[in-house]
Write an enzyme that holds these catalytic residues in place. Structure first.
Site, mmCIF file in Angstrom:
data_model
loop_
_atom_site.group_PDB
_atom_site.id
_atom_site.type_symbol
_atom_site.label_atom_id
_atom_site.label_comp_id
_atom_site.label_asym_id
_atom_site.label_seq_id
_atom_site.Cartn_x
_atom_site.Cartn_y
_atom_site.Cartn_z
ATOM 1 N N HIS A 139 -110.963 -50.288 -51.356
ATOM 2 C CA HIS A 139 -110.386 -50.420 -50.026
ATOM 3 C C HIS A 139 -110.357 -49.046 -49.370
ATOM 4 O O HIS A 139 -109.725 -48.119 -49.870
ATOM 5 C CB HIS A 139 -108.960 -50.990 -50.130
ATOM 6 N N GLY A 154 -106.082 -45.099 -48.657
ATOM 7 C CA GLY A 154 -104.645 -45.121 -48.376
ATOM 8 C C GLY A 154 -104.160 -46.543 -48.213
ATOM 9 O O GLY A 154 -104.956 -47.496 -48.186
ATOM 10 N N SER A 156 -102.691 -50.006 -46.667
ATOM 11 C CA SER A 156 -103.085 -50.767 -45.488
ATOM 12 C C SER A 156 -102.192 -50.424 -44.298
ATOM 13 O O SER A 156 -100.970 -50.364 -44.430
ATOM 14 C CB SER A 156 -103.006 -52.269 -45.794
ATOM 15 N N LYS A 160 -106.379 -45.462 -41.365
ATOM 16 C CA LYS A 160 -107.743 -45.109 -41.808
ATOM 17 C C LYS A 160 -108.777 -45.459 -40.727
ATOM 18 O O LYS A 160 -109.645 -44.643 -40.397
ATOM 19 C CB LYS A 160 -108.079 -45.848 -43.104
ATOM 20 N N SER A 161 -108.678 -46.672 -40.196
ATOM 21 C CA SER A 161 -109.664 -47.108 -39.199
ATOM 22 C C SER A 161 -109.540 -46.312 -37.906
ATOM 23 O O SER A 161 -110.544 -46.002 -37.250
ATOM 24 C CB SER A 161 -109.491 -48.607 -38.919
ATOM 25 N N ASP A 178 -112.866 -50.817 -44.108
ATOM 26 C CA ASP A 178 -112.061 -51.767 -44.882
ATOM 27 C C ASP A 178 -112.518 -51.894 -46.334
ATOM 28 O O ASP A 178 -111.736 -51.680 -47.254
ATOM 29 C CB ASP A 178 -112.037 -53.149 -44.211
ATOM 30 N N GLU A 203 -111.873 -52.864 -37.831
ATOM 31 C CA GLU A 203 -110.691 -53.642 -37.446
ATOM 32 C C GLU A 203 -109.594 -52.692 -36.988
ATOM 33 O O GLU A 203 -109.205 -51.772 -37.724
ATOM 34 C CB GLU A 203 -110.181 -54.474 -38.626
ATOM 35 N N ARG A 244 -100.664 -26.003 -50.403
ATOM 36 C CA ARG A 244 -100.873 -25.279 -49.148
ATOM 37 C C ARG A 244 -101.968 -24.226 -49.261
ATOM 38 O O ARG A 244 -102.328 -23.596 -48.263
ATOM 39 C CB ARG A 244 -99.562 -24.623 -48.704
#
Length: 315
Positions: A139, A154, A156, A160-161, A178, A203, A244
């Site tokens: 995913h 990551g 849902s 991300k999209s 996806d 999506e 960092r």
């Protein structure tokens, strides 16, 4: 077990079928290796890898031509009695009528290519290695950023999209949204692509499905991409210590291959697209031999060394 239908090979490699009477639809190739039956033509069938795709080049062809009719009949029957998926003649070499006749009797497809033997072997092995490589689905979103394959993962709904869409608007290319199919083509290389059903689609919650290829053009999408870097998005946790400096690389594992992984905390105001771009460029720079974190560490160490020398001189 992964397999490739013989019809796919015929279509991909533009092969001519010399035995159209034989139904090739149910024939499957299950391994990427090939075999040139030179020793078998000489009558040695020990350790014969008959289940591989067989290729006959100029050397095998001239040897076949030099055989007597009696020898041909014996060797051809013995050779074609094995469960051979198909035999490919290179350089537009046509098998003799006896070979074709026995192949039809034994139900072995005979194909032909215009390409030279070595060139065809290299191409078919490379393609079969990709098609038959171990495969998993994960995913995430895969984007080509400055030539680096960046896999964004990551939970849902974490963004991300949206990050991928912003990267596309900045000139980068979408591979998959996806679901990403990952294939291990070697011990060093993972190749990602989109399932056919979701290819070029993204999506977006609140908007729905958008067609990236239609909206942004063919330059905004790509069919396959090596996976060079993983960016894992997670909710910001104020109690967690985040790296960092980046002196030590973190890795994630897919199909036994380690890929550099960055954990990126998400909070309002952070531009994910720019972060992904910077991570991709920095990763590329490291591959070219320059490490900014190591450079900073070296400068600090040199500065401390100079201070110690100055203190010793003052004393």
């Amino acid at each position: 077990m992964s397999h490739v239908n013989l019809t796919q090979i015929i279509e991909k490699m533009k092969l001519e079928n010399l035995t159209p009477e034989i139904d090739v639809k149910g024939i499957k190739i299950t391994q990427p290796d090939i075999n040139r039956p030179a020793l078998q033509m000489a009558g040695y069938f020990e350790h014969y890898e008959a289940t591989r795709l067989q290729i006959i080049g100029f050397v095998e062809y001239t040897y076949m031509e030099a055989m007597t009719e009696e020898r041909k009949n014996k060797i051809y029957n013995q050779l074609l009695s094995y469960p051979i998926p198909c035999i490919v003649f290179s350089r537009e070499l046509h098998p003799d009528p006896l070979f074709l006749q026995i192949a039809k009797e034994k139900n072995v497809p005979i194909l032909m290519t215009k390409k030279a033997t070595s060139a065809f072997m290299a191409e078919i092995i490379r393609w079969l290695n990709v098609m038959l490589a171990p495969c998993i689905s994960v995913h995430g979103v895969l984007v080509d950023v400055y030539g680096e394959g960046v896999l964004i993962t990551g939970e849902s709904g974490i963004g991300k999209s949206e990050a991928a869409l912003e990267l596309i608007k900045r000139g980068h290319r979408l591979v998959s949204d996806d679901v990403v199919e990952i294939r291990k083509v070697s011990d060093d290389t993972l190749i990602g692509n989109a399932p056919d059903i979701t290819k070029h689609f993204i999506e977006l919650r609140g908007i729905g499905i958008i067609d990236v290829k239609t909206l942004f053009g063919v330059s905004s999408v790509k069919d396959t991409q090596s996976i060079d870097l993983v960016i894992r998005l997670e909710d910001w946790n104020k109690d967690k210590e985040y790296d960092r400096l980046g002196l030590e690389e973190e890795y994630t594992d897919y199909l036994g291959n380690k890929v550099v992984c960055h954990n990126i905390p998400i909070r309002p105001g952070r531009n994910l697209a720019i972060i992904c771009e910077s991570a991709a460029v920095n990763h590329r720079q490291k591959k070219m031999g320059y490490n900014a974190a190591q450079e900073l560490y070296t400068r600090v160490q040199n500065s401390l060394a100079r201070r110690r020398e100055e203190d010793e001189e003052d004393d």
